[in-house]
Design a protein around this motif. Structure first.
Motif, PDB file in Angstrom:
ATOM      1  N   GLN A  25      21.907 -11.151   9.855  1.00 31.37           N
ATOM      2  CA  GLN A  25      21.066 -10.429  10.572  1.00 31.37           C
ATOM      3  C   GLN A  25      19.710 -10.543  10.036  1.00 31.37           C
ATOM      4  OE1 GLN A  25      23.278  -6.788  10.731  1.00 31.37           O
ATOM      5  NE2 GLN A  25      23.899  -7.130  12.762  1.00 31.37           N
ATOM      6  N   ARG A  26      19.577 -10.296   8.603  1.00 32.28           N
ATOM      7  CA  ARG A  26      18.281 -10.454   8.116  1.00 32.28           C
ATOM      8  C   ARG A  26      17.304 -11.655   8.454  1.00 32.28           C
ATOM      9  NH1 ARG A  26      20.018  -7.122   4.351  1.00 32.28           N
ATOM     10  NH2 ARG A  26      20.713  -8.659   2.870  1.00 32.28           N
ATOM     11  N   HIS A  27      18.281 -12.776   8.322  1.00 31.47           N
ATOM     12  CA  HIS A  27      17.660 -14.101   8.329  1.00 31.47           C
ATOM     13  C   HIS A  27      17.357 -14.562   9.602  1.00 31.47           C
ATOM     14  CE1 HIS A  27      19.957 -15.287   4.338  1.00 31.47           C
ATOM     15  NE2 HIS A  27      18.807 -14.810   4.016  1.00 31.47           N
ATOM     16  N   ARG A  28      18.045 -13.919  10.630  1.00 28.86           N
ATOM     17  CA  ARG A  28      17.635 -14.223  11.859  1.00 28.86           C
ATOM     18  C   ARG A  28      16.488 -13.538  12.273  1.00 28.86           C
ATOM     19  NH1 ARG A  28      23.241 -13.745  13.232  1.00 28.86           N
ATOM     20  NH2 ARG A  28      23.231 -11.575  13.594  1.00 28.86           N
ATOM     21  N   TYR A  29      16.203 -12.346  11.762  1.00 25.01           N
ATOM     22  CA  TYR A  29      15.031 -11.421  12.140  1.00 25.01           C
ATOM     23  C   TYR A  29      13.988 -12.163  11.399  1.00 25.01           C
ATOM     24  CZ  TYR A  29      12.183  -7.137  12.507  1.00 25.01           C
ATOM     25  OH  TYR A  29      11.208  -6.378  12.712  1.00 25.01           O
ATOM     26  N   LEU A  30      14.241 -12.576  10.310  1.00 30.86           N
ATOM     27  CA  LEU A  30      12.754 -13.184   9.613  1.00 30.86           C
ATOM     28  C   LEU A  30      12.498 -14.463  10.261  1.00 30.86           C
ATOM     29  CD1 LEU A  30      13.762 -12.291   5.750  1.00 30.86           C
ATOM     30  CD2 LEU A  30      12.173 -11.228   7.337  1.00 30.86           C
ATOM     31  N   ARG A  31      13.361 -14.995  10.730  1.00 32.65           N
ATOM     32  CA  ARG A  31      13.128 -16.377  11.323  1.00 32.65           C
ATOM     33  C   ARG A  31      12.502 -16.194  12.705  1.00 32.65           C
ATOM     34  NH1 ARG A  31      18.354 -18.037  10.007  1.00 32.65           N
ATOM     35  NH2 ARG A  31      19.183 -17.687  12.274  1.00 32.65           N
ATOM     36  N   GLU A  32      12.649 -15.086  13.529  1.00 30.82           N
ATOM     37  CA  GLU A  32      12.261 -14.758  14.786  1.00 30.82           C
ATOM     38  C   GLU A  32      10.834 -14.098  14.440  1.00 30.82           C
ATOM     39  OE1 GLU A  32      12.925 -12.179  18.778  1.00 30.82           O
ATOM     40  OE2 GLU A  32      14.556 -12.335  16.896  1.00 30.82           O
ATOM     41  N   TYR A  33      10.475 -13.409  13.514  1.00 27.02           N
ATOM     42  CA  TYR A  33       9.385 -12.723  13.436  1.00 27.02           C
ATOM     43  C   TYR A  33       8.451 -13.222  12.218  1.00 27.02           C
ATOM     44  CZ  TYR A  33      11.485  -9.230  16.547  1.00 27.02           C
ATOM     45  OH  TYR A  33      11.943  -8.600  17.611  1.00 27.02           O
ATOM     46  N   GLY A  34       9.074 -14.010  11.607  1.00 27.82           N
ATOM     47  CA  GLY A  34       8.079 -14.743  10.592  1.00 27.82           C
ATOM     48  C   GLY A  34       7.991 -13.998   9.464  1.00 27.82           C
ATOM     49  N   MET A  35       7.230 -14.702   8.381  1.00 34.21           N
ATOM     50  CA  MET A  35       6.939 -14.115   7.131  1.00 34.21           C
ATOM     51  C   MET A  35       5.540 -14.240   6.810  1.00 34.21           C
ATOM     52  SD  MET A  35      10.647 -14.815   4.873  1.00 34.21           S
ATOM     53  CE  MET A  35      10.098 -13.356   3.489  1.00 34.21           C
ATOM     54  N   ARG A  36       4.637 -13.532   7.499  1.00 34.37           N
ATOM     55  CA  ARG A  36       3.192 -13.812   7.374  1.00 34.37           C
ATOM     56  C   ARG A  36       2.771 -13.363   6.040  1.00 34.37           C
ATOM     57  NH1 ARG A  36      -0.972  -9.853  10.696  1.00 34.37           N
ATOM     58  NH2 ARG A  36      -2.865 -10.119   9.251  1.00 34.37           N
ATOM     59  N   PRO A  37       1.865 -14.258   5.455  1.00 32.35           N
ATOM     60  CA  PRO A  37       1.177 -14.005   4.086  1.00 32.35           C
ATOM     61  C   PRO A  37       0.198 -13.034   4.110  1.00 32.35           C
ATOM     62  CG  PRO A  37       0.423 -16.172   4.637  1.00 32.35           C
ATOM     63  CD  PRO A  37       1.710 -15.673   5.572  1.00 32.35           C
ATOM     64  N   PHE A  38       0.353 -11.606   4.023  1.00 34.50           N
ATOM     65  CA  PHE A  38      -0.907 -10.589   4.289  1.00 34.50           C
ATOM     66  C   PHE A  38      -1.790 -10.536   3.066  1.00 34.50           C
ATOM     67  CE2 PHE A  38       2.360  -9.095   7.082  1.00 34.50           C
ATOM     68  CZ  PHE A  38       1.697  -8.640   8.293  1.00 34.50           C
ATOM     69  N   THR A  39      -1.168 -10.900   1.935  1.00 36.89           N
ATOM     70  CA  THR A  39      -1.863 -10.948   0.689  1.00 36.89           C
ATOM     71  C   THR A  39      -1.047 -12.308  -0.030  1.00 36.89           C
ATOM     72  OG1 THR A  39      -0.521  -9.482  -0.928  1.00 36.89           O
ATOM     73  CG2 THR A  39      -2.162  -8.711   0.502  1.00 36.89           C
ATOM     74  N   THR A  40      -1.901 -12.541  -1.324  1.00 35.92           N
ATOM     75  CA  THR A  40      -1.168 -13.596  -2.061  1.00 35.92           C
ATOM     76  C   THR A  40       0.131 -13.125  -2.793  1.00 35.92           C
ATOM     77  OG1 THR A  40      -2.277 -12.881  -4.105  1.00 35.92           O
ATOM     78  CG2 THR A  40      -3.388 -14.423  -2.637  1.00 35.92           C
ATOM     79  N   ALA A  41       0.341 -11.809  -2.675  1.00 38.48           N
ATOM     80  CA  ALA A  41       1.509 -11.263  -3.236  1.00 38.48           C
ATOM     81  C   ALA A  41       2.661 -11.347  -2.297  1.00 38.48           C
ATOM     82  CB  ALA A  41       1.175  -9.934  -3.881  1.00 38.48           C
TER      83      ALA A  41
END
Length: 260
Positions: free
Chosen positions: A159-175
Motif C-alpha cells: 500500500q505504501r509503495h502504491r501511495y508513493l508511486r501515485e503521489y511521488g517523492m518530491r525533494p523538498f530539501t537535499t535531505a
C-alpha cells in the motif's frame, strides 16, 4: 489532478466548469479578467461570463473596480467549516492549544482523507519555526514529514509503495528521502524509536516528530499527532519530545473517544 478515466457518466458539466473557474481565480491573487479566466479554463468568453456572474452572486468571487475577479468571502466560510470538521471535538482543539502553549512547539493532527495523507488541525507554538504550508488541508509531502511517515507506517508495504508511486517523492530539501528503499529503512528506524522523525527533510533547519494517536482498521479513522521544532533542539531533546508527544496523544485519544 483529475483522472479523466475516473470521470463519472453523470458529470454535471456546468458545475465542473464553475469549479475550474473558481480554482483559476484562487490561483491568481492579483485577480483575473473574464477573458483571462476563459483562456485558462479553455472556455468561451460567453460561458465564462455566465459562470463568473453566478459565482459572484453566490459570493464565491468578487468583481473589483478594474474588472478583475478575486476569491470571495464565501470561500473563507467554507474553509472555516472544513477546519472545524477536520479538527474534531472541541476537547481535541483545546488539547492541541494547551500543548503548543506548554511546550512552545507547534502541534499538528493528521489522518487519511480520501485515501490521501492530510493535515487536519494546527496549533502554533512560539518556539517553532513558522511553516506557512502546514495548514489544515495540506496534503503534500507525506514522505518528507513525520506526520506523513507516521500515517504511511500504518499501511502495508504494498500500500505504501502504491501511495508513493501515485503521489511521488518530491525533494523538498537535499535531505528529503526520494527512494522507497531509504524510506522503508527510515520507517523501520522510527518503529524502533517509537516515534517517526524527520530532520530537515521538509524544511531546512526544521525537525518534526510524530506518534500514532488512534489506530483503527479503517484507515480514514487513524489519527497521528506531530510537533515541529528547530532541528538543533530535536538533536538534544528527542526523548523528551517523544514523552511529551505520547502524553498529548493520550489526551487527544480521550477527546476523540468521548465524542464517539
Amino acid at each position: 489532478m483529475r483522472d479523466p478515466l475516473a470521470e463519472p457518466s453523470d458529470l454535471i458539466r456546468s458545475v465542473s466548469r464553475a469549479l475550474r473557474v473558481l480554482e483559476s481565480v484562487g490561483r491568481a491573487p492579483k485577480g483575473l479578467t473574464v477573458k483571462q479566466i476563459a483562456r485558462r479554463c479553455e472556455l468561451t468568453v460567453a460561458t465564462t461570463y455566465h459562470l463568473v456572474r453566478t459565482l459572484a452572486y453566490e459570493g464565491y468571487v468578487i468583481r473589483r473596480e478594474d474588472g478583475t475577479y478575486i476569491v470571495g468571502l464565501e470561500v473563507a466560510d467554507r474553509y472555516r467549516e472544513l477546519v472545524t470538521a477536520f479538527r474534531g471535538p472541541p476537547a481535541v482543539g483545546e488539547t492541541l492549544r494547551r500543548a503548543a502553549l506548554d511546550t512552545g512547539y507547534s502541534h499538528y493532527l493528521g489522518r487519511f482523507v480520501g485515501g490521501q495523507v492530510a493535515l487536519t488541525a494546527v496549533a502554533e507554538g512560539h518556539r517553532s519555526p513558522y511553516l506557512e504550508d502546514l495548514v489544515p488541508g495540506f496534503d503534500e509531502g507525506a514522505h518528507a514529514t513525520a506526520l506523513g511517515k507516521s500515517l504511511l507506517a500504518t499501511l502495508t508495504a504494498d500500500q505504501r509503495h502504491r501511495y508513493l508511486r501515485e503521489y511521488g517523492m518530491r525533494p523538498f530539501t537535499t535531505a528529503t528521502l526520494t527512494t522507497t528503499e531509504t524510506f522503508e529503512a527510515d520507517l523501520a528506524a522510527g518503529d524502533r524509536r517509537g516515534m517517526q522523525l524527520e530532520m530537515g527533510q521538509f524544511r531546512q533547519g526544521v525537525a518534526c516528530a510524530a506518534v500514532l494517536v488512534a489506530p483503527d482498521k479503517d484507515m480514514e479513522r487513524r489519527v497521528v499527532l506531530a510537533c515541529a521544532l528547530p532541528a538543533s533542539e530535536m538533536m538534544t531533546s528527542a526523548r523528551v519530545v517523544r514523552a511529551k508527544l505520547l502524553t498529548v496523544a493520550r489526551s487527544v485519544a480521550d477527546g476523540i473517544a468521548a465524542d464517539a
